[in-house]
Design a protein around this motif. Structure first.
Motif, PDB file in Angstrom:
ATOM      1  N   VAL A   1       0.850  -1.188   0.000  1.00 32.60           N
ATOM      2  CA  VAL A   1       0.000   0.000   0.000  1.00 32.60           C
ATOM      3  C   VAL A   1       0.886   1.238   0.000  1.00 32.60           C
ATOM      4  O   VAL A   1       1.878   1.310   0.731  1.00 32.60           O
ATOM      5  N   SER A   2       0.537   2.192  -0.866  1.00 31.44           N
ATOM      6  CA  SER A   2       1.291   3.444  -0.957  1.00 31.44           C
ATOM      7  C   SER A   2       0.683   4.446   0.016  1.00 31.44           C
ATOM      8  O   SER A   2      -0.406   4.977  -0.211  1.00 31.44           O
ATOM      9  N   ALA A   3       1.384   4.682   1.116  1.00 30.90           N
ATOM     10  CA  ALA A   3       0.860   5.535   2.191  1.00 30.90           C
ATOM     11  C   ALA A   3       1.286   6.993   1.983  1.00 30.90           C
ATOM     12  O   ALA A   3       2.270   7.280   1.300  1.00 30.90           O
ATOM     13  N   PRO A   4       0.551   7.938   2.598  1.00 26.16           N
ATOM     14  CA  PRO A   4       0.826   9.367   2.381  1.00 26.16           C
ATOM     15  C   PRO A   4       1.954   9.898   3.267  1.00 26.16           C
ATOM     16  O   PRO A   4       2.242   9.346   4.326  1.00 26.16           O
ATOM     17  N   ARG A   5       2.578  10.975   2.821  1.00 29.35           N
ATOM     18  CA  ARG A   5       3.554  11.709   3.622  1.00 29.35           C
ATOM     19  C   ARG A   5       2.840  12.732   4.493  1.00 29.35           C
ATOM     20  O   ARG A   5       1.788  13.254   4.118  1.00 29.35           O
ATOM     21  N   TRP A   6       3.406  13.017   5.670  1.00 35.98           N
ATOM     22  CA  TRP A   6       2.862  14.028   6.571  1.00 35.98           C
ATOM     23  C   TRP A   6       3.191  15.427   6.045  1.00 35.98           C
ATOM     24  O   TRP A   6       4.337  15.721   5.694  1.00 35.98           O
TER      25      TRP A   6
ATOM     26  N   SER B   1      -6.374 -13.352   8.577  1.00 35.93           N
ATOM     27  CA  SER B   1      -5.516 -12.559   9.458  1.00 35.93           C
ATOM     28  C   SER B   1      -4.657 -11.627   8.611  1.00 35.93           C
ATOM     29  O   SER B   1      -4.236 -11.991   7.508  1.00 35.93           O
ATOM     30  N   ILE B   2      -4.407 -10.436   9.153  1.00 36.33           N
ATOM     31  CA  ILE B   2      -3.603  -9.447   8.449  1.00 36.33           C
ATOM     32  C   ILE B   2      -2.796  -8.663   9.479  1.00 36.33           C
ATOM     33  O   ILE B   2      -3.307  -8.343  10.559  1.00 36.33           O
ATOM     34  N   ALA B   3      -1.540  -8.381   9.163  1.00 35.70           N
ATOM     35  CA  ALA B   3      -0.662  -7.649  10.086  1.00 35.70           C
ATOM     36  C   ALA B   3      -0.180  -6.366   9.418  1.00 35.70           C
ATOM     37  O   ALA B   3       0.301  -6.394   8.278  1.00 35.70           O
ATOM     38  N   PHE B   4      -0.318  -5.256  10.147  1.00 38.45           N
ATOM     39  CA  PHE B   4       0.081  -3.945   9.649  1.00 38.45           C
ATOM     40  C   PHE B   4       1.273  -3.408  10.437  1.00 38.45           C
ATOM     41  O   PHE B   4       1.283  -3.497  11.676  1.00 38.45           O
ATOM     42  N   PRO B   5       2.232  -2.770   9.765  1.00 32.21           N
ATOM     43  CA  PRO B   5       3.139  -1.892  10.494  1.00 32.21           C
ATOM     44  C   PRO B   5       2.388  -0.587  10.762  1.00 32.21           C
ATOM     45  O   PRO B   5       1.254  -0.412  10.287  1.00 32.21           O
ATOM     46  N   LEU B   6       2.971   0.333  11.506  1.00 32.14           N
ATOM     47  CA  LEU B   6       2.337   1.631  11.741  1.00 32.14           C
ATOM     48  C   LEU B   6       2.644   2.499  10.530  1.00 32.14           C
ATOM     49  O   LEU B   6       3.690   3.145  10.441  1.00 32.14           O
ATOM     50  N   LEU B   7       1.702   2.503   9.575  1.00 31.24           N
ATOM     51  CA  LEU B   7       1.923   3.150   8.286  1.00 31.24           C
ATOM     52  C   LEU B   7       2.227   4.644   8.439  1.00 31.24           C
ATOM     53  O   LEU B   7       1.634   5.331   9.274  1.00 31.24           O
ATOM     54  N   SER B   8       3.148   5.122   7.604  1.00 35.30           N
ATOM     55  CA  SER B   8       3.492   6.557   7.481  1.00 35.30           C
ATOM     56  C   SER B   8       4.197   7.142   8.687  1.00 35.30           C
ATOM     57  O   SER B   8       4.463   8.344   8.718  1.00 35.30           O
TER      58      SER B   8
ATOM     59  N   ARG C   1       6.981  10.586   8.345  1.00 38.95           N
ATOM     60  CA  ARG C   1       6.926  11.609   9.404  1.00 38.95           C
ATOM     61  C   ARG C   1       5.560  11.877  10.032  1.00 38.95           C
ATOM     62  O   ARG C   1       5.366  12.921  10.645  1.00 38.95           O
ATOM     63  N   PHE C   2       4.601  10.956   9.907  1.00 33.69           N
ATOM     64  CA  PHE C   2       3.355  11.145  10.658  1.00 33.69           C
ATOM     65  C   PHE C   2       3.665  11.119  12.150  1.00 33.69           C
ATOM     66  O   PHE C   2       4.444  10.271  12.594  1.00 33.69           O
ATOM     67  N   PRO C   3       3.090  12.025  12.963  1.00 31.22           N
ATOM     68  CA  PRO C   3       3.263  11.928  14.421  1.00 31.22           C
ATOM     69  C   PRO C   3       2.816  10.548  14.899  1.00 31.22           C
ATOM     70  O   PRO C   3       1.755  10.052  14.499  1.00 31.22           O
ATOM     71  N   LYS C   4       3.610   9.923  15.756  1.00 30.08           N
ATOM     72  CA  LYS C   4       3.347   8.546  16.162  1.00 30.08           C
ATOM     73  C   LYS C   4       1.975   8.359  16.795  1.00 30.08           C
ATOM     74  O   LYS C   4       1.263   7.398  16.507  1.00 30.08           O
ATOM     75  N   ASP C   5       1.596   9.290  17.685  1.00 26.39           N
ATOM     76  CA  ASP C   5       0.315   9.119  18.371  1.00 26.39           C
ATOM     77  C   ASP C   5      -0.849   9.248  17.402  1.00 26.39           C
ATOM     78  O   ASP C   5      -1.821   8.495  17.470  1.00 26.39           O
ATOM     79  N   LEU C   6      -0.752  10.183  16.459  1.00 27.77           N
ATOM     80  CA  LEU C   6      -1.816  10.357  15.479  1.00 27.77           C
ATOM     81  C   LEU C   6      -1.884   9.166  14.540  1.00 27.77           C
ATOM     82  O   LEU C   6      -2.979   8.683  14.212  1.00 27.77           O
TER      83      LEU C   6
END
Length: 385
Positions: free
Chosen positions: A77-82, A111-118, A123-128
Motif C-alpha cells: 500500500v502506498s501511504a501518504p507523507r505528513w 488474518s492481516i498484520a500492519f506496520p504503523l503506516l506513514s 513523518r506522521f506523528p506517532k500518536d496520530l
C-alpha cells in the motif's frame, strides 16, 4: 469473529495470512520497514514481483506472494507523507488501512498484520498514526467487514510507538489491580493478579514494571495531547465486597429521581451538549435503528453494552455515566475486569477527548481496541439491543 490486536514485535517475524508493506510508490525497495520486509521475504524475488505491479499512487494497494515470510501474501500500500495535516493526508491514511483490509478480504485472508503506516520516513506523528490505525481498522471491522472472519494486528516496532501503547497498557493493569472488588471478600488478590493480567512480554521481552513505563508526557506523544492520569478514587472505592456493591447499586436504582425514562434522560443530555443523532451514532457505534427504537419508547430498556456505548457517545465522564446508566437499570461492576477498563476509560476521559473531531478518541471504537488489547470482548454496540 473479527477483532483488532496491538502487539510489539518485528513484523517480519509475525505469522499472518497477509503482511502489509508500506510501499514506495515506485517499484523499488524503499527504506525503513519496507527494507526489512524485502530482506526477510527474499530481496530479489520480491523486487521482481513488485516490478510487475508498477507505480502505486497514494492509497493504491496491490499484492504479491509473501515468499519467505510467514504469510501467504504481501499487500503493498502506498501511504501518504505528513504535511502538517494540510493536504488530506489523515483521510488518505485511513483509506490505506481500509483498502488493505478490503484486499485481504478479497484474497480470503483470515488474518492481516500492519506496520504503523506513514510513521517512519513519512513523518506522521506517532500518536496520530496509531489513533488513525485503530480507528480505521475498527470502522472497517464494524462496517463493511463485519461479516468477514478476519483478525487485524497492528505491529509496533518503533520505540516511541511502543512506549505510547505500553504506558497506557501498564496504567490500566495497575488500575484494575487497585480497584478490583472480589465476588468473595476472601478472594486471594495474588491469584487475581496472576490470572487477570496478560503475561506476554512487552517490547524487549521483559515484563512491564514501573521502570519500563514512559512518563505521563510520553503516553500520547504530543504535548498538546498530554493529560496526567487522574488519581481520584472511584465512587465505589470504599466497597469491600460484591454484596456491598450490589446493595449500593440497588439503592441508587430505587431512588425516585431515577423514574425518568432512559429516552428522556438521553435526549436531555443531547440537548444540553448539542449532540445530534448522527454524532451520537458515530461516537457510540450504536446502530441508528437501535437509537430509533430507544427514541420511540419510554419503556424500552437497552442492553448494558448499548447503554455504556451511548454514555460514551454522550461524552459522559465516570461520575455522570454512573447516574446515566441507572436510568437503564444498569451498572458497572468492580468485580469485572472488562467493566473496570470501561471505568478507567471514563475516569480518564481527558486522555482521549479532544474538541477537534480529528483528534477525538473518546469513542467506542477506541475503547473496544483497549478491551481487545487486554483480552476482553468488545462492546459490540452496533449489534446490541
Amino acid at each position: 469473529m473479527n477483532q483488532l490486536k496491538i502487539i510489539h514485535d518485528d513484523i517480519t517475524r509475525v505469522t499472518a495470512d497477509a503482511i502489509v508493506n508500506s510501499a514506495n510508490p515506485f517499484p523499488i525497495c524503499g527504506g525503513s520497514t519496507e527494507a526489512l520486509i524485502f530482506d526477510a521475504a527474499g530481496h530479489d524475488q520480491l523486487l521482481e514481483a513488485r516490478e510487475k505491479i508498477g507505480y502505486l499512487d497514494v492509497c493504491d494497494v496491490a499484492h504479491t506472494d509473501a515468499f519467505d515470510l510467514n504469510a501467504k501474501y504481501i499487500i503493498h500500500v502506498s501511504a501518504p507523507r505528513w504535511n502538517d495535516g494540510r493536504s488530506g493526508e489523515k483521510t488518505s491514511l485511513k483509506f490505506c488501512y481500509q483498502n488493505a483490509m478490503r484486499k485481504a478480504r478479497e484474497l480470503g485472508c483470515h488474518s492481516i498484520a500492519f506496520p504503523l503506516l506513514s510513521s517512519g520516513i513519512y513523518r506522521f506523528p506517532k500518536d496520530l498514526a496509531l489513533d488513525i490505525a485503530r480507528e480505521s481498522i475498527e470502522e472497517f471491522l464494524q462496517g463493511d467487514g463485519k461479516d468477514c472472519d478476519i483478525t487485524a494486528t497492528i505491529v509496533l516496532y518503533d520505540d516511541e510507538a511502543v512506549k505510547i501503547s505500553e504506558a497506557l497498557f501498564g496504567k490500566i493493569q495497575e488500575y484494575i489491580y487497585a480497584n478490583y472488588v472480589p465476588e468473595n471478600p476472601q478472594e486471594n488478590f495474588e491469584a487475581l493478579k496472576c490470572c487477570s493480567f496478560s503475561e506476554e512480554p512487552l517490547g524487549d521481552g521483559q515484563m512491564a514494571d514501573d521502570s519500563q513505563m514512559a512518563d505521563d508526557s510520553q503516553i500520547i506523544g504530543e504535548s498538546e495531547v498530554v493529560a496526567e492520569i487522574c488519581d481520584a478514587a472511584p465512587i465505589l472505592s470504599k466497597i469491600s465486597s460484591k454484596s456491598d456493591f450490589d446493595k449500593s447499586i440497588n439503592e441508587l436504582l430505587k431512588d425516585p429521581k431515577r423514574f425518568k425514562s432512559f429516552r428522556k434522560k438521553m435526549n436531555e443530555i443531547m440537548t444540553d451538549r448539542s449532540i445530534t443523532n448522527s454524532m451520537l451514532a458515530r461516537d457510540s457505534d450504536v446502530d441508528r435503528k437501535v437509537l430509533s427504537k430507544i427514541n420511540n419508547s419510554d419503556s424500552y430498556t437497552p442492553s448494558k453494552e448499548t447503554a455504556i456505548a451511548i454514555a460514551i457517545g454522550l461524552k459522559l465522564n465516570y461520575i455522570e455515566a454512573v447516574e446515566f446508566l441507572s436510568y437503564a437499570g444498569r451498572a458497572l461492576s468492580p468485580s469485572s475486569k472488562s467493566d473496570l477498563i470501561v471505568q478507567f476509560f471514563m475516569e480518564n476521559k481527558e486522555l482521549f477527548y479532544r474538541e477537534n473531531p480529528d483528534r477525538n478518541q473518546y469513542k467506542v471504537n477506541t475503547l473496544n481496541t483497549i478491551l481487545s488489547t487486554h483480552g476482553e470482548n468488545s462492546l459490540g454496540a452496533s449489534r446490541s439491543l
